[in-house]
Design a protein around this motif. Sequence first.
Motif, mmCIF file in Angstrom:
data_model
loop_
_atom_site.group_PDB
_atom_site.id
_atom_site.type_symbol
_atom_site.label_atom_id
_atom_site.label_comp_id
_atom_site.label_asym_id
_atom_site.label_seq_id
_atom_site.Cartn_x
_atom_site.Cartn_y
_atom_site.Cartn_z
ATOM 1 N N ARG A 80 -21.646 -105.518 -48.332
ATOM 2 C CA ARG A 80 -20.451 -106.056 -48.993
ATOM 3 C C ARG A 80 -19.530 -104.932 -49.447
ATOM 4 O O ARG A 80 -19.983 -103.848 -49.799
ATOM 5 N N LYS A 81 -18.245 -105.251 -49.451
ATOM 6 C CA LYS A 81 -17.263 -104.283 -49.947
ATOM 7 C C LYS A 81 -17.274 -104.292 -51.471
ATOM 8 O O LYS A 81 -17.300 -105.362 -52.091
ATOM 9 N N LYS A 120 -15.302 -102.709 -54.899
ATOM 10 C CA LYS A 120 -14.175 -101.946 -55.433
ATOM 11 C C LYS A 120 -14.514 -101.514 -56.861
ATOM 12 O O LYS A 120 -14.984 -102.328 -57.656
ATOM 13 N N ILE A 123 -13.318 -100.955 -60.217
ATOM 14 C CA ILE A 123 -12.121 -101.282 -61.001
ATOM 15 C C ILE A 123 -11.940 -100.299 -62.142
ATOM 16 O O ILE A 123 -10.846 -99.871 -62.458
ATOM 17 N N LYS A 124 -13.047 -99.966 -62.779
ATOM 18 C CA LYS A 124 -12.945 -99.002 -63.883
ATOM 19 C C LYS A 124 -14.228 -98.204 -64.035
ATOM 20 O O LYS A 124 -15.325 -98.733 -63.935
ATOM 21 N N LEU A 130 -16.761 -101.348 -64.102
ATOM 22 C CA LEU A 130 -16.289 -102.671 -63.697
ATOM 23 C C LEU A 130 -16.108 -102.668 -62.176
ATOM 24 O O LEU A 130 -15.486 -101.762 -61.623
ATOM 25 N N ALA A 141 -16.546 -109.409 -53.463
ATOM 26 C CA ALA A 141 -16.388 -110.748 -52.899
ATOM 27 C C ALA A 141 -15.553 -111.660 -53.805
ATOM 28 O O ALA A 141 -15.890 -112.808 -54.036
ATOM 29 N N GLY A 142 -14.461 -111.108 -54.325
ATOM 30 C CA GLY A 142 -13.565 -111.927 -55.138
ATOM 31 C C GLY A 142 -14.043 -112.135 -56.552
ATOM 32 O O GLY A 142 -13.344 -112.719 -57.379
ATOM 33 N N ARG A 176 -15.883 -110.366 -60.210
ATOM 34 C CA ARG A 176 -15.970 -109.053 -60.843
ATOM 35 C C ARG A 176 -17.201 -108.957 -61.737
ATOM 36 O O ARG A 176 -17.673 -109.944 -62.289
#
Lengths: 77, 673
Positions: free
Chosen positions: A44-45, A47, A49-50, A56, A60-61, A63
């Motif tokens: 899975r990708k 990201k 965030i922080k 964070l 998959a949409g 958080r």
Amino acid sequence: MASTDPTTLPLSSLNTGDTGVLHSISLSQEITAQLERLGLAPGRKVKLIKHGNRCLLGVAGARFALDRELASQIFVS
Amino acid sequence: MNASLRIFSSQPKHSQHCVILAGPPNAGKTSLFNHLTGLNAHTSNYPGTTVEVRKGEVEFGTQSALVLDLPGTYGLSGNTLDQKAAQEVIAGRNVSFPEPNLLIVVIDATRISHHLALVSELLEQNLPTVVALNMIDEVERKNTSLDLKLLQEELGTSVIPISTRTTKGLKKLTNAISRHLEMERTTPSTNSSALCTGCSVAERCKWADDVSLKALSGKEQQGSLRSDLLDSFLTSPIFGLPFFFLVMFGLFGSVFSVASYPMEWVDTIFGHLANTSSSLISHELLSSLVSDGIIGGIGGVVIFLPQICILFFGISLLEDSGYLSRAVVAVDRVMRKFGLPGQAFVPLLSAHACAIPAIMSTRVIENTKDRLRTILVIPLLTCSARLPVYLMVAVLLFGKDPLWGSLLFVGGYLLGGVTAVIVSFLLQRSVVRGTPDYLAIELPPYRIPSFRVAFTLAFDRAKVFFKQAGTFILLFSLILWAAATFPQLSEENLSTFAHPADSTRIAFLTEALNSSPTTELQYEYDLLLDRYALEYSAAGRIGKFVEPVFSPLGFDWRLSIGILSSFAAREVVVSVLSVISGVEETSEGDNASLIASLREMKRPDGSLLFDVPTALSLFVFFVLAMQCLPTQAVTYRETKSWKWPIFQLGYMTVLAYGGAFLTYRITAHLLHL
């Protein structure tokens, strides 16, 4: 424990806003299963965030907030 | 086998049909359940961490069905109590419920790929399944193109877009449910070859991502930048923690300020009721039974109903808005230092309403030692049953002064909270060793909270509370009234039973009243008679017997009765003291205010019973004492051992006694009493 694959790096070393593909989790079977159930599964990708003691993540949409200790044992490529 | 499930209401007759609602947390499952069942659901929990199976009877067209709301779960394979409970119910292995006919999977349309992995697992349960795609209004607002037909084909089952907020699609869903129920239980229509039967979680996730990518025509659903910024702010140690304290301050502040109005109404209404009934009933004993025993006893606790409802209303709004999960992240760092995981925060917060649902909601904590520590300290937090006592002490000490009264309340909350944290810290280094699990938690999307969900929850809590007041507390008040009234002291025996110092006065009064009666003399005589009558009664004798144990804390035998009777349920003490002071004061017939008669209670030397050290000592005792049998029963059930409830009772009693003793001595010393 660390990932043996040299092309991977710990999730915690991504820069804020960067994305990687989850490669492997080097944690106990129990915690790995728990994280996978949340949706943090290899392939899975992810990201970042922080950054911080509590990272964070966007996956998959959804958080998530993750302790840095955990994030440093999750490897992305 | 069903030890992990809790059924609150009496068992309904098994209806023909059974519909199960399942899904991940925060997808609006509880909201849909409320829409389907209205106010008829049987429940005792709070949202998000729905740990019990809630149920309600619903008519779908001509068919009636039992609807079950399963705990929100990310998967069926896990080992948490919630997941096991869900597995049992879905497989029809739970004897308390009929075999399910239909499974409704509620997922969030704004996070399809995140939720589809669970859907694939549920579709393999061999049950007819309908997928309710909630929050479809948000997807439409964002103009995302979502191919429902494709999704339906990929899943091999019907997918119905709904919005529990706008009620869109709900009619269609209920129609689909009734159609399914009308048909005989058939094999599911799932085209399981398309699914990921027996896959690993990673494979399921891959499948879920592929399906959602196709259905969303190649676009990924992502959180907004605004949410990213808000998350960074709310979870950061520098801003997040102060903001958290601000929110909690606002929550409890509004609980007290808003609740003060309905509380006054309740107090007035019960005061009137007591007055009216005592003037209507001429029989003295019967009048005392109704106004002191029944009305006084129930009124003493019902007055706190508004606060309980408002607190749950507020928690529900915060949870629904998505903030509570951010708060967990913000406080996790601090809590970990004291042996509590961040996940313990929501149970600890809800413990401020009631320890019972709070202890049950600790099931979200996977690590057993973290969970045990949390369970052990939960009863230290100020639950709503303590509020009657806090308020009683506040009014006794400060009258109607709102500032000092609020400070006392804040003091109670702080004392309970700080003690809980310290106890957990000590437990982590002694009886329950181990560092808490690291935090890994989903942050659900920010949403405008639903007033409907919050209202339903507050209403639910009110129902449970009323039931408690109408049964358990009423019974206790009646027993206490009887114990404080019988055996009755006859006037002939008064002088022999009375203290020698009083018996000469009584002899004088009797003679004076015979020759030239006056109201003053009669009043004095009645007061003496009432006081000795209480002392003569069963409750009085028991109180006298245990008085030496509690006298170091400043409690006389009447307060000792209160303390003893409140070990089963703490709020009873206000009822007990209301009953005792009411019984003591029958001569005046003054029932205008419960508190006023308490304030006038006197010691044998004529000084007020509730002086500052005694009132504060009583307060500290009630902040720290474990006085709730139902909580102990839940601790037993959740830890499956008597050791822990006994430990809880033991350490809290020591704390309460020690704390009250110190408070009494120190305040008495400071005030030079």
